[in-house]
Scaffold this motif. Structure first.
Motif, PDB file in Angstrom:
ATOM      1  N   GLY A  12      17.529   5.319 -17.413  1.00 37.81           N
ATOM      2  CA  GLY A  12      16.790   4.064 -16.605  1.00 37.81           C
ATOM      3  C   GLY A  12      17.622   3.014 -17.011  1.00 37.81           C
ATOM      4  N   PRO A  13      17.131   1.653 -16.482  1.00 38.49           N
ATOM      5  CA  PRO A  13      17.304   0.633 -16.659  1.00 38.49           C
ATOM      6  C   PRO A  13      16.746  -0.075 -18.580  1.00 38.49           C
ATOM      7  CG  PRO A  13      15.403   0.544 -15.369  1.00 38.49           C
ATOM      8  CD  PRO A  13      16.173   1.953 -15.608  1.00 38.49           C
ATOM      9  N   LEU A  14      17.652  -0.558 -19.408  1.00 37.95           N
ATOM     10  CA  LEU A  14      17.312  -1.540 -20.586  1.00 37.95           C
ATOM     11  C   LEU A  14      16.139  -2.089 -19.989  1.00 37.95           C
ATOM     12  CD1 LEU A  14      16.543  -2.192 -23.433  1.00 37.95           C
ATOM     13  CD2 LEU A  14      19.536  -2.940 -22.411  1.00 37.95           C
ATOM     14  N   GLU A  15      15.026  -2.575 -20.392  1.00 38.42           N
ATOM     15  CA  GLU A  15      14.402  -3.741 -20.257  1.00 38.42           C
ATOM     16  C   GLU A  15      14.556  -5.023 -21.175  1.00 38.42           C
ATOM     17  OE1 GLU A  15      10.212  -2.445 -18.017  1.00 38.42           O
ATOM     18  OE2 GLU A  15      11.858  -0.848 -17.173  1.00 38.42           O
ATOM     19  N   VAL A  16      14.872  -5.546 -21.274  1.00 30.12           N
ATOM     20  CA  VAL A  16      14.883  -6.425 -21.940  1.00 30.12           C
ATOM     21  C   VAL A  16      13.480  -7.862 -21.880  1.00 30.12           C
ATOM     22  CG1 VAL A  16      16.256  -8.180 -23.137  1.00 30.12           C
ATOM     23  CG2 VAL A  16      17.687  -6.023 -22.497  1.00 30.12           C
ATOM     24  N   THR A  17      12.558  -7.306 -22.745  1.00 24.52           N
ATOM     25  CA  THR A  17      11.788  -8.390 -22.960  1.00 24.52           C
ATOM     26  C   THR A  17      12.191  -9.868 -22.589  1.00 24.52           C
ATOM     27  OG1 THR A  17      10.375  -7.045 -23.806  1.00 24.52           O
ATOM     28  CG2 THR A  17      10.218  -9.395 -23.820  1.00 24.52           C
ATOM     29  N   LEU A  61      15.526   8.278  -5.778  1.00 26.85           N
ATOM     30  CA  LEU A  61      14.935   7.331  -6.527  1.00 26.85           C
ATOM     31  C   LEU A  61      14.484   7.038  -7.527  1.00 26.85           C
ATOM     32  CD1 LEU A  61      11.715   8.506  -4.652  1.00 26.85           C
ATOM     33  CD2 LEU A  61      13.318   7.008  -3.934  1.00 26.85           C
ATOM     34  N   ARG A  62      15.304   7.959  -8.948  1.00 22.34           N
ATOM     35  CA  ARG A  62      15.901   7.698  -9.665  1.00 22.34           C
ATOM     36  C   ARG A  62      15.883   5.752 -10.788  1.00 22.34           C
ATOM     37  NH1 ARG A  62      20.427   9.002  -8.401  1.00 22.34           N
ATOM     38  NH2 ARG A  62      23.160   8.544 -10.106  1.00 22.34           N
ATOM     39  N   ASP A  63      16.359   5.302  -9.695  1.00 20.75           N
ATOM     40  CA  ASP A  63      16.633   4.280 -10.136  1.00 20.75           C
ATOM     41  C   ASP A  63      16.457   2.521  -9.137  1.00 20.75           C
ATOM     42  OD1 ASP A  63      18.415   4.357 -12.346  1.00 20.75           O
ATOM     43  OD2 ASP A  63      20.568   4.374 -11.053  1.00 20.75           O
ATOM     44  N   HIS A  64      15.498   2.720  -9.072  1.00 23.04           N
ATOM     45  CA  HIS A  64      14.934   2.149  -7.720  1.00 23.04           C
ATOM     46  C   HIS A  64      13.318   1.204  -8.355  1.00 23.04           C
ATOM     47  CE1 HIS A  64      11.652   0.752  -4.858  1.00 23.04           C
ATOM     48  NE2 HIS A  64      12.585   1.397  -3.785  1.00 23.04           N
ATOM     49  N   ARG A  65      13.887  -0.037  -8.215  1.00 22.59           N
ATOM     50  CA  ARG A  65      13.156  -0.984  -8.804  1.00 22.59           C
ATOM     51  C   ARG A  65      11.281  -1.121  -9.125  1.00 22.59           C
ATOM     52  NH1 ARG A  65      10.288  -4.791  -5.363  1.00 22.59           N
ATOM     53  NH2 ARG A  65      10.754  -4.407  -3.362  1.00 22.59           N
ATOM     54  N   ILE A  66      10.286  -0.172  -8.027  1.00 19.34           N
ATOM     55  CA  ILE A  66       9.617   0.898  -8.171  1.00 19.34           C
ATOM     56  C   ILE A  66       8.376   1.634  -9.266  1.00 19.34           C
ATOM     57  CG2 ILE A  66       6.563   0.420  -7.073  1.00 19.34           C
ATOM     58  CD1 ILE A  66       8.365  -1.790  -5.181  1.00 19.34           C
ATOM     59  N   LEU A  67      10.147   3.089  -7.648  1.00 14.75           N
ATOM     60  CA  LEU A  67       9.513   3.936  -8.187  1.00 14.75           C
ATOM     61  C   LEU A  67      10.821   5.135  -8.819  1.00 14.75           C
ATOM     62  CD1 LEU A  67       9.105   4.735  -3.848  1.00 14.75           C
ATOM     63  CD2 LEU A  67       7.439   4.136  -5.716  1.00 14.75           C
ATOM     64  N   GLY A  68      11.196   4.077  -9.296  1.00  9.33           N
ATOM     65  CA  GLY A  68      12.141   5.150 -10.459  1.00  9.33           C
ATOM     66  C   GLY A  68      11.630   5.652 -11.971  1.00  9.33           C
ATOM     67  N   ARG A  69      10.277   4.321 -11.663  1.00 12.49           N
ATOM     68  CA  ARG A  69       9.984   4.791 -13.064  1.00 12.49           C
ATOM     69  C   ARG A  69       8.946   6.418 -13.102  1.00 12.49           C
ATOM     70  NH1 ARG A  69       8.930   2.529 -18.272  1.00 12.49           N
ATOM     71  NH2 ARG A  69       9.196   0.491 -17.734  1.00 12.49           N
ATOM     72  N   SER A  71       1.155  -1.025   0.179  1.00 14.10           N
ATOM     73  CA  SER A  71      -0.403  -0.236   0.318  1.00 14.10           C
ATOM     74  C   SER A  71       0.941   1.209   0.346  1.00 14.10           C
ATOM     75  CB  SER A  71      -1.137  -0.158   1.028  1.00 14.10           C
ATOM     76  OG  SER A  71      -1.652  -1.094   1.182  1.00 14.10           O
ATOM     77  N   GLY A  72       1.512   1.471   1.077  1.00 18.61           N
ATOM     78  CA  GLY A  72       2.530   2.405   0.731  1.00 18.61           C
ATOM     79  C   GLY A  72       3.377   2.676  -0.323  1.00 18.61           C
ATOM     80  N   TRP A  73       3.960   1.640  -0.529  1.00 19.71           N
ATOM     81  CA  TRP A  73       4.628   2.217  -2.334  1.00 19.71           C
ATOM     82  C   TRP A  73       3.546   2.224  -3.645  1.00 19.71           C
ATOM     83  CZ3 TRP A  73       9.544   1.778  -2.325  1.00 19.71           C
ATOM     84  CH2 TRP A  73      10.215   0.492  -1.469  1.00 19.71           C
ATOM     85  N   ALA A  74       2.577   1.884  -3.539  1.00 19.98           N
ATOM     86  CA  ALA A  74       1.661   2.534  -4.730  1.00 19.98           C
ATOM     87  C   ALA A  74       1.211   4.243  -4.155  1.00 19.98           C
ATOM     88  CB  ALA A  74       0.305   1.270  -4.315  1.00 19.98           C
ATOM     89  N   ALA A  75       0.504   4.559  -2.733  1.00 21.19           N
ATOM     90  CA  ALA A  75       0.587   5.681  -2.748  1.00 21.19           C
ATOM     91  C   ALA A  75       1.921   6.446  -2.649  1.00 21.19           C
ATOM     92  CB  ALA A  75       0.246   5.662  -1.300  1.00 21.19           C
ATOM     93  N   ALA A  76       3.204   5.698  -3.017  1.00 19.21           N
ATOM     94  CA  ALA A  76       3.966   6.784  -3.070  1.00 19.21           C
ATOM     95  C   ALA A  76       4.291   6.766  -4.901  1.00 19.21           C
ATOM     96  CB  ALA A  76       5.594   6.183  -2.723  1.00 19.21           C
ATOM     97  N   ALA A  77       4.335   5.458  -5.044  1.00 22.52           N
ATOM     98  CA  ALA A  77       4.141   5.954  -6.896  1.00 22.52           C
ATOM     99  C   ALA A  77       3.092   6.984  -7.679  1.00 22.52           C
ATOM    100  CB  ALA A  77       4.094   4.468  -7.400  1.00 22.52           C
ATOM    101  N   GLU A  78       2.399   6.785  -7.005  1.00 23.20           N
ATOM    102  CA  GLU A  78       1.151   7.756  -7.744  1.00 23.20           C
ATOM    103  C   GLU A  78       1.110   9.343  -7.005  1.00 23.20           C
ATOM    104  OE1 GLU A  78      -3.389   6.207  -7.506  1.00 23.20           O
ATOM    105  OE2 GLU A  78      -2.900   4.531  -7.639  1.00 23.20           O
ATOM    106  N   ARG A 123      11.833   9.689 -13.147  1.00 24.97           N
ATOM    107  CA  ARG A 123      12.492   9.573 -13.828  1.00 24.97           C
ATOM    108  C   ARG A 123      11.130  10.988 -14.600  1.00 24.97           C
ATOM    109  NH1 ARG A 123      14.450   4.329 -13.785  1.00 24.97           N
ATOM    110  NH2 ARG A 123      13.102   3.752 -15.550  1.00 24.97           N
ATOM    111  N   ASP A 124      10.147  10.181 -15.041  1.00 20.76           N
ATOM    112  CA  ASP A 124       9.221  10.714 -15.352  1.00 20.76           C
ATOM    113  C   ASP A 124       9.173  12.434 -15.056  1.00 20.76           C
ATOM    114  OD1 ASP A 124       8.446   8.575 -17.672  1.00 20.76           O
ATOM    115  OD2 ASP A 124       6.716   8.223 -16.478  1.00 20.76           O
ATOM    116  N   ALA A 125       9.386  12.808 -13.977  1.00 16.85           N
ATOM    117  CA  ALA A 125       9.122  13.630 -12.973  1.00 16.85           C
ATOM    118  C   ALA A 125      10.025  14.694 -13.401  1.00 16.85           C
ATOM    119  CB  ALA A 125       9.204  13.974 -11.486  1.00 16.85           C
TER     120      ALA A 125
END
Length: 508
Positions: free
Chosen positions: A415-420, A208-216, A162-169, A219-221
């Motif tokens: 940001g990280p290169l997300e290789v599918t 937080l720019r490289d954080h696994r949840i909050l990084g994206r 719940s905390g991660w979701a609130a921070a991300a939003e 970086r957008d901000a």
């Protein structure tokens, strides 16, 4: 009280009376309890389905829904404060979703302390609207945005989903929510200048720019903040990163060449990989050892893949051995070198060895999409996440996309290169689904994490999980299948079919 205010109060009283009269005629619905993300995740599949069904039934049971919605909106537009208790009750408990939504916006429109407090309580709601409305209140409260919202990034608040979701939003409010063509469009509730105005937000997003949840969202901000503000701060962050990377790791033991290889060959497979996984940055000696262990591991994975694919095909699974295991791509070494040049770091040994030795595993029955399965083969297994790892040449589209998107950005914002490496389980069943499974590069370790996949495993452990499930990674969702209509007889058929698939498993 002015004449207009008096008229609004009279109108508000009339609208509220009409709303209460309409609601009194509604069926006696069971109250809908607002849940946190953790509470929602702990529901059984049957409970989650019952909750969804109750909401659908409630919407279908009311004949005057549009009229009630209009009354609720009018109360918000009139800012009629005596309506707050009624609107709060609808927001918190009404199972009719359109009414719940309109009540939330009406409370925000009224905007007194009581209404705002009710909305603020939704910050950890499992539904997006609850978090969104809470953040609209928090960002528009008196005082600075940091004083009102900054606490969401404290360690104690980030100790739960719940905390991660609130921070991300919350970070999402700092970048544009939509685009017109290629131009960003800022919504009234978004805050395009906050990072320029308050250094605390700038420092937070850089941290937080490289954080696994909050990084994206961080970086957008940063991307949409004045480069004159972000540039110097990002340059300093990049220099600090380089300085940290150059320091020797004090907690890594001295490695004797060949030690891990010998232990692996003697059967100490998991302990060796556990020790490799504990080294965040492989130096030359550790990388050389990891590459040898990875080559031995992926040779065993290849033999397992052949054995399993042959066993599944023998029992009717609708794939061919040629498509399931086409072998390594002939250009894999060139691709690996190019990827190292692009990311500035060698591909983690576990993944590089897979592409060199195995290349591809594809147990997804794509040729059977829309067609009946062979007699006796359970079609439910199509959504049980059959194993797929695509080769590097096939995955290269994600490298091209990353280069196109990051070409004009500061290096610290790419940001990280997300290789599918695979489609998600729904896309594998030809159902619209979520993000593909991926690995993030650069990664200086030996065994990267498989991202956007629910088990949260490293690549090697992910393969172990797949082979343990005879090629299927979603077998732990059988209760969910039954909640959505799979009968016990069909489930027994499925488990019986899987039990009949026998193959020689080689530990790795």
């Amino acid at each position: 009280m002015t004449e207009n205010a008096e008229r609004d109060a009279i109108d508000g009283a009339h609208v509220l009376a009409s709303l209460l009269e309409a609601l009194a005629a509604w069926p006696d619905f069971e109250h809908r309890t607002r849940l946190s993300i953790e509470q929602e995740q702990n529901l059984t599949p049957q409970e989650a389905k019952a909750r969804q069904d109750a909401s659908i039934t409630a919407v279908r049971s009311v004949a005057d829904l549009r009229e009630v919605q209009g009354q609720i909106r009018a109360l918000g537009q009139l800012r009629y404060e005596p309506a707050v208790p009624t609107l709060a009750g609808l927001w918190q408990h009404c199972p009719v979703h359109p009414v719940e939504v309109d009540a939330a916006h009406a409370l925000f429109g009224i905007g007194n302390a009581e209404a705002r407090d009710v909305l603020r309580q939704g910050i950890h709601d499992h539904e997006h609207l609850g978090r969104f409305m809470a953040l609209k209140v928090m960002f528009s409260n008196e005082g600075t945005a940091w004083d009102n919202v900054g606490h969401l990034f404290a360690d104690e608040c980030l100790a739960s989903a719940s905390g991660w979701a609130a921070a991300a939003e919350a970070l999402g409010f700092l970048s544009p929510g939509m685009f017109s063509g290629s131009d960003p469009v800022w919504q009234p509730y978004e805050l395009p200048d906050l990072l320029s105005q308050d250094r605390r937000w700038l420092d937070l997003c850089i941290r937080l720019r490289d954080h696994r949840i909050l990084g994206r969202p961080a970086r957008d901000a940063l991307k949409y903040t004045d480069p004159a503000v972000t540039g110097p701060a990002l340059d300093a962050a990049r220099a600090a990163r380089a300085s940290r990377a150059s320091r020797p790791q004090s907690d890594v033991r001295e490695l004797r060449s060949g030690d891990l290889v010998a232990r692996y060959e003697s059967g100490d497979h998991r302990a060796v990989w556990s020790e490799l996984g504990a080294v965040a940055h492989l130096d030359d000696a550790w990388r050389a050892e990891a590459e040898q262990v990875a080559a031995l591991t992926m040779e065993r994975v290849r033999r397992n893949a052949v054995n399993l694919a042959e066993a599944l095909i023998a029992r009717g699974w609708p794939v061919t051995l040629e498509k399931a295991l086409p072998g390594p791509d002939p250009d894999v070494e060139d691709r690996l070198r190019e990827l190292e040049q692009i990311t500035g770091s060698a591909v983690p040994p576990a993944l590089a060895a897979f592409w060199r030795v195995v290349g591809t595993i594809d147990l997804v029955p794509r040729d059977s999409w829309g067609e009946p399965f062979p007699p006796g083969v359970p079609e439910q297994l199509a959504v049980a996440d059959p194993l797929e790892i695509i080769d590097l040449d096939t995955a290269w589209f994600s490298v091209d996309e990353w280069q196109d998107e990051s070409g004009e950005l500061h290096p610290e914002l790419a940001g990280p290169l997300e290789v599918t490496i695979a489609a998600d389980y729904l896309h594998k069943a030809d159902i619209s689904g979520g993000a593909p499974y991926s690995v993030w590069l650069p990664d200086a370790g030996a065994d990267p994490l498989v991202r956007d996949e629910p088990h949260g495993l490293t690549f090697t452990d992910y393969l172990r999980e797949a082979f343990a499930g005879k090629g299927f990674l979603h077998l732990d969702h059988q209760e969910e299948w039954m909640a959505h209509g799979l009968t016990r007889d069909r489930l027994a058929q499925l488990t019986g079919w899987l039990a009949s698939v026998e193959y020689e498993h080689i530990d790795f």
